[in-house]
Design an enzyme around this catalytic site. Structure first.
Site, PDB file in Angstrom:
ATOM      1  N   LYS A   1      37.001  34.749  39.612  1.00  0.00           N
ATOM      2  CA  LYS A   1      35.843  35.480  39.377  1.00  0.00           C
ATOM      3  C   LYS A   1      35.421  35.368  37.726  1.00  0.00           C
ATOM      4  CE  LYS A   1      33.562  39.872  39.961  1.00  0.00           C
ATOM      5  NZ  LYS A   1      33.420  41.423  40.429  1.00  0.00           N
TER       6      LYS A   1
ATOM      7  N   GLU B   1      47.451  33.400  35.584  1.00  0.00           N
ATOM      8  CA  GLU B   1      48.224  32.612  36.702  1.00  0.00           C
ATOM      9  C   GLU B   1      47.077  31.427  37.131  1.00  0.00           C
ATOM     10  OE1 GLU B   1      47.784  35.709  36.505  1.00  0.00           O
ATOM     11  OE2 GLU B   1      49.346  37.139  37.564  1.00  0.00           O
TER      12      GLU B   1
ATOM     13  N   GLY C   1      36.402  41.318  43.817  1.00  0.00           N
ATOM     14  CA  GLY C   1      37.345  40.200  44.072  1.00  0.00           C
ATOM     15  C   GLY C   1      38.100  40.266  45.565  1.00  0.00           C
ATOM     16  N   ARG C   2      38.173  41.461  45.706  1.00  0.00           N
ATOM     17  CA  ARG C   2      39.026  41.848  47.123  1.00  0.00           C
ATOM     18  C   ARG C   2      38.022  41.914  48.222  1.00  0.00           C
ATOM     19  NH1 ARG C   2      39.713  45.682  43.397  1.00  0.00           N
ATOM     20  NH2 ARG C   2      38.846  47.656  43.693  1.00  0.00           N
TER      21      ARG C   2
ATOM     22  N   GLU D   1      44.504  48.567  45.583  1.00  0.00           N
ATOM     23  CA  GLU D   1      43.792  48.151  44.428  1.00  0.00           C
ATOM     24  C   GLU D   1      42.299  49.022  44.463  1.00  0.00           C
ATOM     25  OE1 GLU D   1      42.114  44.304  42.948  1.00  0.00           O
ATOM     26  OE2 GLU D   1      44.135  44.211  42.132  1.00  0.00           O
TER      27      GLU D   1
ATOM     28  N   HIS E   1      62.580  43.807  64.329  1.00  0.00           N
ATOM     29  CA  HIS E   1      63.899  43.678  64.094  1.00  0.00           C
ATOM     30  C   HIS E   1      64.054  43.774  62.339  1.00  0.00           C
ATOM     31  CE1 HIS E   1      64.195  41.939  68.157  1.00  0.00           C
ATOM     32  NE2 HIS E   1      63.139  41.576  67.863  1.00  0.00           N
TER      33      HIS E   1
ATOM     34  N   LYS F   1      48.905  43.327  32.010  1.00  0.00           N
ATOM     35  CA  LYS F   1      48.364  41.969  31.656  1.00  0.00           C
ATOM     36  C   LYS F   1      48.479  42.000  30.101  1.00  0.00           C
ATOM     37  CE  LYS F   1      44.735  41.353  35.215  1.00  0.00           C
ATOM     38  NZ  LYS F   1      43.584  41.376  35.495  1.00  0.00           N
TER      39      LYS F   1
HETATM   40  O1  F6P Z   1      44.704  41.560  38.872  1.00  0.00           O
HETATM   41  C1  F6P Z   1      43.833  42.073  39.586  1.00  0.00           C
HETATM   42  C2  F6P Z   1      42.702  41.073  39.614  1.00  0.00           C
HETATM   43  O2  F6P Z   1      41.718  41.577  38.780  1.00  0.00           O
HETATM   44  C3  F6P Z   1      41.963  41.349  41.113  1.00  0.00           C
HETATM   45  O3  F6P Z   1      41.169  42.223  41.187  1.00  0.00           O
HETATM   46  C4  F6P Z   1      41.341  40.088  41.440  1.00  0.00           C
HETATM   47  O4  F6P Z   1      41.145  39.940  42.592  1.00  0.00           O
HETATM   48  C5  F6P Z   1      42.463  38.993  40.846  1.00  0.00           C
HETATM   49  O5  F6P Z   1      42.839  39.909  39.767  1.00  0.00           O
HETATM   50  C6  F6P Z   1      42.022  37.609  40.602  1.00  0.00           C
HETATM   51  O6  F6P Z   1      40.889  37.820  39.553  1.00  0.00           O
HETATM   52  P1  F6P Z   1      39.887  36.394  39.314  1.00  0.00           P
HETATM   53  O7  F6P Z   1      39.085  36.310  40.419  1.00  0.00           O
HETATM   54  O8  F6P Z   1      38.893  36.853  38.246  1.00  0.00           O
HETATM   55  O9  F6P Z   1      40.893  35.388  38.931  1.00  0.00           O
END
Ligand code: F6P
Length: 537
Positions: free
Chosen positions: A202, A208, A261-262, A347, A378, A506
């Site tokens: 987003k 990452e 995002g979620r 979240e 299990h 972060k």
């Molecule tokens: O670190 C949490 C977050 O901001 C989530 O809310 C989001 O889904 C995820 O990181 C990824 O964010 P982006 O889509 O901006 O890479």
């Protein structure tokens, strides 16, 4: 009824619940099962194995009403600013609305843009699937590597596992973690000339995702040279950043700040799945979620599946002080549902301060964990049956399996039903004693063994049954939990659509990284300083 009176009624109801068993309620309330069973958008829910009485249910509905759930629901669908700390609406329902809808975000029409993006997604996925859109070397695409994390990963992964064919025409793989091992595994065996890399972020700033995207781009460029960037696709609410990264403009798919995002699987975040499954499958999933939206919007609170699911959880969480809950899908294809719900619920509602900045007056989200049944049986079911804490359980089961041996599917379903029954009924120490005595065990052994082999029972569960795991029901299931999470947030008075709690880590990670890369040391607690020194040595 005032909110305070409704919370007081919950405390009183919970007090009474402590003094009785759920099985007593089945005896005293003949209409219990009927009243606590409901169908919504193709899902069948049974909420009767919870500690609330039918009278408690009425007070819980009063709590929802007094907390303003109906007004908040109206505001959500009308595109009001429900995410006040970021000044945004939350309009995931607009993404799955039928063509011709008129959703507005803070008054501005948005359905046209949604439909245009959906049309572009369809065109792209059709072209990739039928080979009209090819790679730099003229070969058709046979693999997609989806790069994203959190909401840009968990939904697509869940959908792919739930609906993928056993031998897909397009091999869809995922890389979320900055741990280079995940991307390395995802790329293993793939031919860059036949691989699309779909970067989903987003913000297009996530550490990452950008790290993995750079590695994947280098992998493509090493094999394909200057034409390699035509294998890049991006999905982002910051399309300029995606283009600056090298993604061709006609392969950048937008979404909007009013999509959390979620809550974003319904947007172009689902593009990889749409391509690999076919756009019709993706649209059927949207239709299922849309059916749940209509139910949530129109059904009265007392018959509303997301509302009742939220209220059952609140009865356990706030009335009976249960801080953990488990989710177990008896469907291997839904194995990732618990991971998906961890982000959705924790979240969204893991907050200790209300939407207007005061301390939350009541405990908020429970911790959620789970895995597929029967595997979980299990592993962690020992604690569910006999642990010191009561952990309410949501079971999701699928009546008709999608593949494989029907006899094995029956065994799976038998386990789903039996576990809920065992948690409820338990097994008394007296019954265990009688059994051990009948087996001729000596008295001292019986004294030691019987308490260990007894089950307290009275452990609550929700049972959600899907006739089939098809795209429509999957969409409805995810939307059910989205709305349930929203209702809980309203009752707790918190903002379910922001996530400030992820920021501090972060920021500190960037500082630690600078030090690991040779930058000047900054102030840390002794333990952190020692770890950094160790990793630099
Ligand atoms: O670190 C949490 C977050 O901001 C989530 O809310 C989001 O889904 C995820 O990181 C990824 O964010 P982006 O889509 O901006 O890479």
């Amino acid at each position: 009824m005032t909110v305070d009176a409704a919370w007081a009624a919950l405390s009183k109801a919970a007090e009474a619940a402590r003094g009785r068993r759920i099985t007593d309620l089945f005896r005293t309330e003949p209409e219990r099962l009927g009243r606590l069973s409901l169908s919504a958008a193709g899902l069948e829910l049974d909420l009767s194995k919870h500690p609330w009485s039918l009278a408690d249910l009425e007070s819980m509905v009063d709590l929802a009403r007094a907390s303003g759930v109906e007004t908040a629901r109206g505001m959500l669908f009308a595109g009001g600013v429900v995410n006040a700390s970021e000044g945004r609406p939350a309009l995931h329902m607009a993404l799955r609305a039928a063509d011709g809808a008129d959703f507005r975000a803070a008054g501005q029409p948005i359905s046209g843009e949604v439909e245009a993006t959906r049309a572009a997604m369809r065109a792209f996925s059709d072209e990739v699937r039928d080979g009209r859109r090819r790679g730099a070397a003229g070969r058709p695409f046979r693999a997609i590597v989806h790069i994203g994390i959190g909401g840009s990963d968990l939904g697509p992964r869940l959908v792919w596992e739930a609906l993928r064919p056993a031998a897909p025409g397009i091999d869809l793989r995922f890389a979320a973690n900055v741990d280079p091992a995940e991307l390395a595994l995802a790329l293993t065996g793939l031919d860059p000339a036949e691989t699309l890399v779909v970067i989903v972020s987003k913000t297009f700033t996530t550490l990452e995702t950008l790290t993995n995207a750079e590695t994947a781009r280098a992998w493509l460029r090493a094999a394909l040279g200057p034409e390699a960037d035509s294998h890049l696709v991006a999905v982002s609410a910051a399309p300029d950043k995606a283009q600056a990264f090298g993604v061709p403009p006609d392969q950048v798919f937008g979404f909007w700040d009013w999509v959390g995002g979620r809550y974003s699987i319904w947007s172009a975040v689902g593009l990889s799945c749409a391509v690999a499954l076919g756009f019709d499958v993706f649209e059927r999933m949207l239709a299922g979620a849309r059916a749940m939206d209509a139910h949530f919007q129109k059904a009265p609170l007392a018959l509303n599946a997301p509302v009742l699911l939220a209220l059952a959880h609140i009865f356990n969480r706030n009335g009976l002080g249960r801080p953990i809950r488990a989710v177990v899908p008896y469907a291997q294809r839904l194995r990732l549902f618990a991971a998906f719900l961890q982000q959705l619920e924790m979240e969204s509602n893991g907050k200790r301060v209300t939407a207007d900045g005061r301390p939350a007056p009541h405990p908020t989200a429970a911790s959620v964990f789970g895995d597929a049944g029967t595997n979980g049986q299990h592993a962690f079911f020992q604690l569910l049956h006999q642990g010191t804490d009561v952990v309410p359980l949501d079971i999701v089961a699928v009546a008709q399996g999608s593949e494989g041996d029907p006899a094995a599917q029956r065994k799976l379903l038998a386990n789903a039903v039996a576990q809920a029954e065992a948690l409820l009924a338990g097994r008394s120490e007296d019954a265990v004693r009688a059994e051990l005595a009948a087996a001729g065990r000596p008295a001292d052994e019986i004294d030691a063994l019987a308490p260990q082999r007894a089950f307290p029972g009275d452990r609550p569960s929700t049972f959600i049954l899907l006739e089939r795991l098809d795209p429509e029901r999957l969409g409805a299931l995810v939307a059910l939990y989205e709305h349930k999470t929203f209702v809980e947030g309203v009752i707790w008075g918190i903002n379910s659509f922001d996530q400030w709690g992820v920021e501090l880590g972060k920021t500190l990670a960037a500082r630690v990284l600078a030090e690991l890369e040779g930058g000047a040391a900054t102030a840390h607690d002794p333990s952190t300083a020692a770890l950094i020194a160790r990793l630099k040595s």
